[in-house]
Write an enzyme that holds these catalytic residues in place. Sequence first.
Site, mmCIF file in Angstrom:
data_model
loop_
_atom_site.group_PDB
_atom_site.id
_atom_site.type_symbol
_atom_site.label_atom_id
_atom_site.label_comp_id
_atom_site.label_asym_id
_atom_site.label_seq_id
_atom_site.Cartn_x
_atom_site.Cartn_y
_atom_site.Cartn_z
ATOM 1 N N CYS A 195 65.841 56.301 -10.956
ATOM 2 C CA CYS A 195 64.861 55.519 -10.178
ATOM 3 C C CYS A 195 63.724 55.037 -11.071
ATOM 4 O O CYS A 195 63.262 53.904 -10.925
ATOM 5 C CB CYS A 195 64.326 56.338 -9.007
ATOM 6 N N CYS B 40 61.108 47.311 -0.229
ATOM 7 C CA CYS B 40 61.970 47.383 -1.418
ATOM 8 C C CYS B 40 62.715 48.705 -1.353
ATOM 9 O O CYS B 40 62.134 49.728 -1.008
ATOM 10 C CB CYS B 40 61.116 47.321 -2.678
ATOM 11 N N CYS C 275 64.565 51.905 -5.666
ATOM 12 C CA CYS C 275 64.537 53.276 -6.187
ATOM 13 C C CYS C 275 65.319 54.244 -5.295
ATOM 14 O O CYS C 275 65.577 55.384 -5.689
ATOM 15 C CB CYS C 275 63.105 53.758 -6.418
ATOM 16 N N CYS D 61 53.869 48.365 -6.615
ATOM 17 C CA CYS D 61 55.062 48.570 -5.776
ATOM 18 C C CYS D 61 55.299 47.360 -4.865
ATOM 19 O O CYS D 61 54.403 46.905 -4.148
ATOM 20 C CB CYS D 61 54.894 49.842 -4.949
ATOM 21 N N CYS E 187 69.700 55.926 -6.334
ATOM 22 C CA CYS E 187 69.667 57.393 -6.337
ATOM 23 C C CYS E 187 71.061 57.956 -6.046
ATOM 24 O O CYS E 187 71.655 57.630 -5.015
ATOM 25 C CB CYS E 187 68.668 57.879 -5.292
ATOM 26 N N ASP F 103 54.070 59.162 10.921
ATOM 27 C CA ASP F 103 53.534 58.286 9.887
ATOM 28 C C ASP F 103 52.133 57.775 10.223
ATOM 29 O O ASP F 103 51.693 56.802 9.633
ATOM 30 C CB ASP F 103 54.476 57.064 9.763
ATOM 31 N N CYS G 204 66.769 66.578 -8.465
ATOM 32 C CA CYS G 204 66.880 65.486 -9.444
ATOM 33 C C CYS G 204 67.490 65.935 -10.768
ATOM 34 O O CYS G 204 68.192 65.151 -11.415
ATOM 35 C CB CYS G 204 65.504 64.877 -9.713
ATOM 36 N N CYS H 81 68.163 63.607 -14.041
ATOM 37 C CA CYS H 81 68.305 62.184 -13.648
ATOM 38 C C CYS H 81 66.951 61.471 -13.721
ATOM 39 O O CYS H 81 65.920 62.034 -13.361
ATOM 40 C CB CYS H 81 68.849 62.118 -12.220
ATOM 41 N N CYS I 95 63.151 50.890 -11.272
ATOM 42 C CA CYS I 95 62.024 50.214 -10.612
ATOM 43 C C CYS I 95 61.636 48.996 -11.452
ATOM 44 O O CYS I 95 61.266 49.124 -12.616
ATOM 45 C CB CYS I 95 60.837 51.161 -10.462
HETATM 46 FE FE1 SF4 Z 1 65.878 62.015 -8.448
HETATM 47 FE FE2 SF4 Z 1 67.268 60.146 -7.176
HETATM 48 FE FE3 SF4 Z 1 65.338 59.459 -8.875
HETATM 49 FE FE4 SF4 Z 1 67.596 60.493 -9.797
HETATM 50 S S1 SF4 Z 1 67.355 58.544 -8.743
HETATM 51 S S2 SF4 Z 1 65.518 61.046 -10.427
HETATM 52 S S3 SF4 Z 1 68.083 61.960 -8.187
HETATM 53 S S4 SF4 Z 1 65.064 60.552 -6.946
HETATM 54 FE FE1 SF4 Z 2 59.628 50.393 -7.502
HETATM 55 FE FE2 SF4 Z 2 60.658 49.207 -5.351
HETATM 56 FE FE3 SF4 Z 2 60.575 51.851 -5.510
HETATM 57 FE FE4 SF4 Z 2 58.303 50.431 -5.197
HETATM 58 S S1 SF4 Z 2 59.975 50.633 -3.696
HETATM 59 S S2 SF4 Z 2 58.640 52.174 -6.563
HETATM 60 S S3 SF4 Z 2 58.802 48.620 -6.439
HETATM 61 S S4 SF4 Z 2 61.748 50.467 -6.850
#
Ligand code: SF4
Ligand code: SF4
Length: 375
Positions: free
Chosen positions: A194, A241, A244, A214, A248, A133, A188, A191, A198
Site C-alpha cells: 500500500c 480512492c 491502498c 490523500c 492489499c 463515524d 502486514c 508487506c 499510493c
Molecule cells: Fe498491510 Fe495490506 Fe498495506 Fe500490505 S497492503 S502493508 S498487508 S495494509
Molecule cells: Fe493514497 Fe488513495 Fe490510500 Fe489516500 S486512499 S492513502 S490517496 S492510496
Amino acid sequence: MAATDLARTLVSWAVEEGFDRAGIAPLRPSDYAEAFLAWLERGEHANLGYLERRSEERLDPRNLFEGAASALCVAQQYHPAGADPDPPDGMLGKVARYARGSDYHDTMKARLLRLADRIREAYPEALTRAYVDTGPVLERELAARAGIGSFGKNTNLLHPEAGSWFFLGEIFLNLELAPEGAAIAELCGSCTRCLEACPTGALPAPYRLDANRCISYWTIEHRGWLPEEARSMIGDWLFGCDICQEVCPLNDGAYVPAAAEFAPDDRRAALTLADLLELSRDDYVEAFRGSPMKRAKLEGLQRNAAVVLGNLGNREAIPVLKRALTHPESVVRGHAAWALGRLGGPESKLALVEALAAESDGRVRCDIEAAIVAV
Ligand code: SF4
Ligand code: SF4
C-alpha cells in the site's frame, strides 16, 4: 447476568441484527493518544477541524457520558472480499467502493438504534449511545480491542478473512462487560504494497496517513477550489480512492458476502462524467438520495467530474467542458477551464478565449488565463 455472559449475549444480538462481526471493548484511555496528537500537530489531518475538538472524549471514551464503561463494536462488510468489479473507464470516474450503494451512516445507524432499543428493553438500567463515524471516537482502536481487526500499514483495520472492506460502528454502554473477541495479531508482516501503491505519497510511513495528500480528502472533504497540485493528483477518481485497499493481499481473501444495500446503485453507476457535469439540481436530488456521495455536494461532484475529464485526456469531453464554462457555479467553471487546458487543441483554446471575454469572476478568470497558457 455475569459480565462475560452479558457480553456474549450482546454480541450475538448484534449478529442477529445483521452485523457481520461484533465484539466488546472495555473503555480506557487511548493507547495512541501521543501518536494522534503528534499527527494533529503535524497538520496531517488537513483542514478537518472537527478532529481537533473534543479530545477529552476522543482520547478517553469514558468521558462520553457519565458511567460509560464498555463499547459494543460492530463491523459491516460493504464489498465482498475476493470480488473486484472495477467500474468501467472511459468517461466514467471511479467511485470508492464504500460509496457506490446506500449511505452507511443511515443504514448502520438504523441497525445500531434497533440494537440499542433491544438492549435497553432487556436491561432497563442500560444507557446507550450509538455512533457510526460521527462521534468523537477513535473507533478503529476500539474495534481492534474488540477483536474486529488489526491495524494495517494503510491505516485501515484488517481482518484475516474479510480484508478491509468493512464499516465500523459502536454502541457505548454504562454496563461493565467482559472483553469479548480475541485480539487479532498484526497482519502486514513485511508487506509494504500500500505504501508503494499510493500514487500521491499520502502514506509517508507505515500506519500514518497524510490527509493533505490523500485523494479521498480532496475529492470528498475539500470544499471549493482544488489547488493545482491536487487536480492532477486525483487522477480518475471522482469520489474517494481505493488504491491502498485494492493492492492489499488481505483483500484477495475468501469470499465474504456484503450487505445488499451497499451494492452499486444502477442509476448512479450509469452516469457518465459528462452526465454529472450537466446534472440539474432536481435530478441530483433524485439520483443521489440516500447516497454517501452527497457529502461532496453537487458542485463538488461536478468540480471533480471536470477535473477527472481533464485527467483522462479524452478529447470527446471537450464539448461538455466547453458548456461547463457557463455553469452557474464559479468553481465548476474554473475547473472546466483547467480541464480544457489539459485537453488542449484549437477548439479548447478558442472556447477559453471566448469564456475569458465573458467572465467576471476573478478566480475563474485566473483559471482561464492559466489554461490558455497551458493549451
Ligand atoms: Fe498491510 Fe495490506 Fe498495506 Fe500490505 S497492503 S502493508 S498487508 S495494509
Ligand atoms: Fe493514497 Fe488513495 Fe490510500 Fe489516500 S486512499 S492513502 S490517496 S492510496
